[in-house]
Design an enzyme around this catalytic site. Structure first.
Site, PDB file in Angstrom:
ATOM      1  N   GLY A  40       0.666  -4.911   0.824  1.00  0.00           N
ATOM      2  CA  GLY A  40      -0.502  -4.982  -0.049  1.00  0.00           C
ATOM      3  C   GLY A  40      -0.211  -5.660  -1.380  1.00  0.00           C
TER       4      GLY A  40
ATOM      5  N   GLU B   5      -0.581  -9.182  -0.677  1.00  0.00           N
ATOM      6  CA  GLU B   5      -2.013  -9.401  -0.412  1.00  0.00           C
ATOM      7  C   GLU B   5      -2.821  -9.403  -1.710  1.00  0.00           C
ATOM      8  OE1 GLU B   5      -1.657  -6.199   2.539  1.00  0.00           O
ATOM      9  OE2 GLU B   5      -2.835  -7.453   3.871  1.00  0.00           O
TER      10      GLU B   5
ATOM     11  N   GLU C 197       4.546  -4.936   7.176  1.00  0.00           N
ATOM     12  CA  GLU C 197       3.803  -3.863   7.859  1.00  0.00           C
ATOM     13  C   GLU C 197       4.286  -3.636   9.284  1.00  0.00           C
ATOM     14  OE1 GLU C 197       2.460  -6.237   5.992  1.00  0.00           O
ATOM     15  OE2 GLU C 197       0.978  -5.350   4.632  1.00  0.00           O
TER      16      GLU C 197
ATOM     17  N   ALA D 233       0.866  -1.177   0.000  1.00  0.00           N
ATOM     18  CA  ALA D 233       0.000   0.000   0.000  1.00  0.00           C
ATOM     19  C   ALA D 233       0.905   1.231   0.000  1.00  0.00           C
ATOM     20  CB  ALA D 233      -0.882  -0.022   1.244  1.00  0.00           C
TER      21      ALA D 233
HETATM   22  N1  CAA Z   1       4.621   3.239  -0.728  1.00  0.00           N
HETATM   23  C1  CAA Z   1       5.036   4.394  -1.284  1.00  0.00           C
HETATM   24  N2  CAA Z   1       6.184   4.526  -1.952  1.00  0.00           N
HETATM   25  C2  CAA Z   1       6.968   3.431  -2.052  1.00  0.00           C
HETATM   26  C3  CAA Z   1       6.610   2.198  -1.495  1.00  0.00           C
HETATM   27  C4  CAA Z   1       5.360   2.109  -0.809  1.00  0.00           C
HETATM   28  N3  CAA Z   1       4.911   0.975  -0.277  1.00  0.00           N
HETATM   29  N4  CAA Z   1       7.598   1.302  -1.747  1.00  0.00           N
HETATM   30  C5  CAA Z   1       8.532   1.965  -2.441  1.00  0.00           C
HETATM   31  N5  CAA Z   1       8.169   3.244  -2.624  1.00  0.00           N
HETATM   32  C6  CAA Z   1       8.884   4.296  -3.328  1.00  0.00           C
HETATM   33  C7  CAA Z   1      10.070   4.789  -2.502  1.00  0.00           C
HETATM   34  O1  CAA Z   1       9.649   5.741  -1.541  1.00  0.00           O
HETATM   35  C8  CAA Z   1      10.950   5.373  -3.580  1.00  0.00           C
HETATM   36  O2  CAA Z   1      10.437   6.620  -3.938  1.00  0.00           O
HETATM   37  P1  CAA Z   1      11.435   7.907  -4.034  1.00  0.00           P
HETATM   38  O3  CAA Z   1      12.353   7.558  -5.179  1.00  0.00           O
HETATM   39  O4  CAA Z   1      10.522   9.033  -4.329  1.00  0.00           O
HETATM   40  O5  CAA Z   1      12.155   7.989  -2.728  1.00  0.00           O
HETATM   41  C9  CAA Z   1      10.714   4.427  -4.762  1.00  0.00           C
HETATM   42  O6  CAA Z   1       9.468   3.763  -4.502  1.00  0.00           O
HETATM   43  C10 CAA Z   1      11.780   3.369  -4.901  1.00  0.00           C
HETATM   44  O7  CAA Z   1      11.895   2.697  -3.654  1.00  0.00           O
HETATM   45  P2  CAA Z   1      13.294   2.452  -2.920  1.00  0.00           P
HETATM   46  O8  CAA Z   1      14.254   3.559  -3.231  1.00  0.00           O
HETATM   47  O9  CAA Z   1      13.021   2.212  -1.474  1.00  0.00           O
HETATM   48  O10 CAA Z   1      13.803   1.125  -3.658  1.00  0.00           O
HETATM   49  P3  CAA Z   1      14.775   0.001  -3.082  1.00  0.00           P
HETATM   50  O11 CAA Z   1      15.071  -0.887  -4.226  1.00  0.00           O
HETATM   51  O12 CAA Z   1      15.897   0.622  -2.332  1.00  0.00           O
HETATM   52  O13 CAA Z   1      13.896  -0.802  -1.988  1.00  0.00           O
HETATM   53  C11 CAA Z   1      11.908  -1.931  -1.212  1.00  0.00           C
HETATM   54  C12 CAA Z   1      12.794  -1.559  -2.412  1.00  0.00           C
HETATM   55  C13 CAA Z   1      12.664  -2.901  -0.289  1.00  0.00           C
HETATM   56  C14 CAA Z   1      10.668  -2.607  -1.742  1.00  0.00           C
HETATM   57  C15 CAA Z   1      11.544  -0.649  -0.413  1.00  0.00           C
HETATM   58  O14 CAA Z   1      11.045   0.330  -1.320  1.00  0.00           O
HETATM   59  C16 CAA Z   1      10.501  -0.854   0.643  1.00  0.00           C
HETATM   60  O15 CAA Z   1      10.799  -1.374   1.705  1.00  0.00           O
HETATM   61  N6  CAA Z   1       9.231  -0.445   0.374  1.00  0.00           N
HETATM   62  C17 CAA Z   1       8.172  -0.492   1.336  1.00  0.00           C
HETATM   63  C18 CAA Z   1       7.656  -1.917   1.521  1.00  0.00           C
HETATM   64  C19 CAA Z   1       6.566  -1.935   2.568  1.00  0.00           C
HETATM   65  O16 CAA Z   1       6.790  -1.632   3.724  1.00  0.00           O
HETATM   66  N7  CAA Z   1       5.333  -2.344   2.162  1.00  0.00           N
HETATM   67  C20 CAA Z   1       4.204  -2.420   3.050  1.00  0.00           C
HETATM   68  C21 CAA Z   1       3.368  -1.201   2.904  1.00  0.00           C
HETATM   69  S1  CAA Z   1       2.074  -1.129   4.122  1.00  0.00           S
HETATM   70  C22 CAA Z   1       0.816  -2.050   3.517  1.00  0.00           C
HETATM   71  O17 CAA Z   1       0.892  -2.625   2.452  1.00  0.00           O
HETATM   72  C23 CAA Z   1      -0.402  -2.069   4.390  1.00  0.00           C
HETATM   73  C24 CAA Z   1      -1.529  -2.936   3.947  1.00  0.00           C
HETATM   74  O18 CAA Z   1      -1.483  -4.133   4.059  1.00  0.00           O
HETATM   75  C25 CAA Z   1      -2.787  -2.338   3.546  1.00  0.00           C
END
Ligand code: CAA
Length: 257
Positions: free
Chosen positions: A108, A111, A131, A65
């Site tokens: 998500g 999911e 999460e 998400a």
């Molecule tokens: N939401 C918003 N933006 C996201 C994102 C997310 N879930 N995942 C990645 N991005 C964005 C980053 O902020 C970044 O944007 P900027 O260039 O503007 O900074 C861009 O995508 C590229 O990401 P990274 O630079 O972080 O890329 P990476 O290769 O270094 O890392 C990754 C990849 C390990 C997937 C890392 O991006 C990450 O950990 N992302 C978040 C994963 C996460 O926590 N997901 C769970 C979300 S909560 C959820 O899903 C709740 C639910 O069940 C409803």
């Protein structure tokens, strides 16, 4: 209809929906949910479509998400707005749906893949429910669908530690149906979808409904439901055609395709 956060392509009787927010690793925001729901509605009404493939990019199926969209929310916003509740409509899609996953399928993203009927993974795929690292828990069905899919031990491990699981481990524990080389992912998923779309559409919908019933009811009720569905297929001309084709040693020409 034109979409900005997804791409929709029809290949014969198969539709391919590609999540398309590359700068955010296909993070699932409200706009994407709205467009995906609209596309699935459109495909559900399209008699020419028998199966759907949902995919992302080489790097990410979806990284979860959209955290930047969620960050400013308070409890009242999330609760009163039923944040993430709209995903139930995606999960309720009646036509068979395959997730073709390469790269990250996190939060998500994982999911959404689990909302599909089965997952075909590239050998680059990484699954996880991180999460907990954000101070929250899954909100699009992660704890429930994953527990039903792969059991308590791995679900607790993934949801409590937030660690990622690679494609090989995901196949071993039954989260994914097949793992293929990344270069073959989309074609493999489309070939599977074409196979499904070539069968009787009422029959494939009934298979999906019956298998899903297994996760919602007792064995006795599930068996009764399956048996009644099975009986009802004898009212279909596709049953007459399928069985006649077998006896006459020819390919079946299903009408409801
Ligand atoms: N939401 C918003 N933006 C996201 C994102 C997310 N879930 N995942 C990645 N991005 C964005 C980053 O902020 C970044 O944007 P900027 O260039 O503007 O900074 C861009 O995508 C590229 O990401 P990274 O630079 O972080 O890329 P990476 O290769 O270094 O890392 C990754 C990849 C390990 C997937 C890392 O991006 C990450 O950990 N992302 C978040 C994963 C996460 O926590 N997901 C769970 C979300 S909560 C959820 O899903 C709740 C639910 O069940 C409803």
């Amino acid at each position: 209809m034109t979409y900005e956060t997804i791409r929709l392509e029809r290949r014969g009787r198969v539709a391919v929906v590609t999540l398309d927010r590359p700068k955010a690793l296909n993070a699932l925001n409200t706009a994407l949910l709205g467009e995906l729901s609209a596309a699935l509605g459109e495909l559900g009404r399209d008699e020419g479509i028998g199966a759907i493939v949902i995919t992302g990019s080489e790097k990410a199926f979806a990284a979860g998400a959209d955290i930047k969209e969620m960050q400013p929310l308070g409890f009242a916003d999330a609760y009163l707005g039923d944040f993430a509740g709209g995903w139930d409509q995606v999960a309720a899609t009646r036509k068979p749906m395959i997730a073709a996953v390469a790269g990250f399928a996190l939060g998500g993203g994982c999911e959404l893949a689990m909302m599909c009927d089965f997952i075909i993974a590239a050998d680059t795929a990484k699954f996880g429910q991180p999460e907990i690292t954000l101070g929250v828990l899954p909100g699009m069905g992660g704890t429930q669908r994953m527990a039903r899919s792969i059991g308590k031990a791995k679900t607790m491990d993934l949801c409590l530690t937030g660690r990622m699981m690679d494609a090989e481990e995901a196949e071993r524990c039954g989260l994914v149906a097949r793992v293929v080389p990344a270069g073959d992912l989309l074609e493999t998923a489309i070939a599977a979808a074409e196979k499904i779309a070539g069968f009787s559409l009422p029959a494939t919908l009934m298979v999906k409904e019956a298998v899903n019933r297994a996760f919602e009811t007792s064995l006795a009720e599930g068996l009764r439901f399956e048996r009644r569905q099975f009986h009802s297929t004898f009212a279909l001309d596709d049953q007459s055609e399928g069985m006649a084709a077998f006896v006459e040693k020819r390919p079946a020409q299903f009408r409801h395709r």
